[in-house]
Write a protein that holds these residues in place. Sequence first.
Motif, PDB file in Angstrom:
ATOM      1  N   CYS A 146       0.844  -1.194   0.000  1.00 36.24           N
ATOM      2  CA  CYS A 146       0.000   0.000   0.000  1.00 36.24           C
ATOM      3  C   CYS A 146       0.880   1.245   0.000  1.00 36.24           C
ATOM      4  O   CYS A 146       1.724   1.409   0.890  1.00 36.24           O
ATOM      5  CB  CYS A 146      -0.912   0.015   1.223  1.00 36.24           C
ATOM      6  N   PHE A 195      -9.653  -2.616   3.816  1.00 37.82           N
ATOM      7  CA  PHE A 195      -8.720  -3.413   3.019  1.00 37.82           C
ATOM      8  C   PHE A 195      -8.095  -4.521   3.867  1.00 37.82           C
ATOM      9  O   PHE A 195      -7.997  -5.672   3.433  1.00 37.82           O
ATOM     10  CB  PHE A 195      -7.634  -2.499   2.448  1.00 37.82           C
ATOM     11  N   ASN A 231      -9.162  -8.579   3.227  1.00 32.64           N
ATOM     12  CA  ASN A 231      -8.112  -9.469   2.732  1.00 32.64           C
ATOM     13  C   ASN A 231      -7.507 -10.357   3.824  1.00 32.64           C
ATOM     14  O   ASN A 231      -6.608 -11.145   3.543  1.00 32.64           O
ATOM     15  CB  ASN A 231      -7.005  -8.647   2.071  1.00 32.64           C
ATOM     16  N   LEU A 254      -2.639  -1.437  -3.281  1.00 31.87           N
ATOM     17  CA  LEU A 254      -3.626  -0.406  -2.960  1.00 31.87           C
ATOM     18  C   LEU A 254      -2.945   0.950  -2.919  1.00 31.87           C
ATOM     19  O   LEU A 254      -1.910   1.106  -2.262  1.00 31.87           O
ATOM     20  CB  LEU A 254      -4.257  -0.683  -1.582  1.00 31.87           C
ATOM     21  N   ARG A 293     -10.677   3.307   4.544  1.00 33.52           N
ATOM     22  CA  ARG A 293     -10.305   2.472   3.387  1.00 33.52           C
ATOM     23  C   ARG A 293      -9.292   1.405   3.768  1.00 33.52           C
ATOM     24  O   ARG A 293      -9.420   0.241   3.378  1.00 33.52           O
ATOM     25  CB  ARG A 293      -9.722   3.340   2.268  1.00 33.52           C
TER      26      ARG A 293
END
Length: 356
Positions: A36, A74, A78, A55, A70
């Motif tokens: 990320c 995430f 996951n 991401l 967010r």
Amino acid sequence: MKVLQLIDSLNAGGAERMAVEYANELVMHIDESFLCATREEGLLKETIQSEVSYLFLEKRRKVDFTAIRRILRFVSDNGITVIHAHSSSFFLATIVKIFKPKTILIWHDHYGENEMLKARKYKVLKFCSYYFDGVISVNEKLKQWAIQNLKCKKVVFLNNFASKNDTTRATVSLKGPEDFRIVCLANIRVQKDHLNLLAAFKLVQEKHKEVSLHLLGEIHKDAYYTSLVSFIEENNLNHVYFYDSQNGVLDLLKICDLGVLASKSEGLPVALLEYGMANLPAVCTDVGQCKEVLNDFGLLVPNNNATALFEAILNYIEDPEKRNKDALNFSKHICKFYTFEGVLDQLIELYKGNKQ
């Protein structure tokens, strides 16, 4: 085990390169690898392997509630079990840890200004370190600093490593004469002391006019960059070339003759490892972990000493036998001690989150 590498940007810096390399290398060793970028994308996005789930968070401010929602979603969606936060991304990672306390949080300290640790501001970092399950330091000095100043009890030193699996290709060609190419892989900022390198290169050109200097690294059109350009113009230096950040760095290094770092301060510079991977001899300043990385297979000089830097560069220019011998031994040394396989076992143990 599902591990998320967290980094603020994908610009071509040392910490950013390591975050991407960890994500790429872990693909074959864990259930799933994630990456990320919190604030900014960049050149390194092109080097992320397709097997890595990626991401871009688009975080706009220090506390961005949209971004927090967010990343929490995430992590939940996951089933991420470990967050490996690099450099300044520790703050966001700590927020995630507070909301998801079962997540293992590892912070990776890439701090490069090792010669100025006493001036380091770390009040927020110290508070967040209560939530860390482990700290990775890129050299022994940073390890001791973390033990003395942070609240996390599990602190390890892990070498940075150079990837053997870089498949990106260069999209630029090196300019100027091909007689003898010196390369410096470092972003254009004060810490990297390109000004000292240019002063040394001025002395080199007085003896070898066709030697060229290639500066690979992110350019900010700021006062420091302007001072470098002014030095080049005022001293009538020839064959000095700026390239900004580039992918396919290994391609470019392989057609050079000497790798140089003139830094005032370092942690464990990835550039030095990449010189070894490219079979380049290396000259660098005695800062951070550079002495341990070179291990007598290159030339070490004091920082902020243009004369010493010039003499080391000249040594390699005028002694091809030593240059080739050191390049070969340095490359073998890097391939043996500074690869992902060398840190994998200790890394996995850290990810398991077992308390000391």
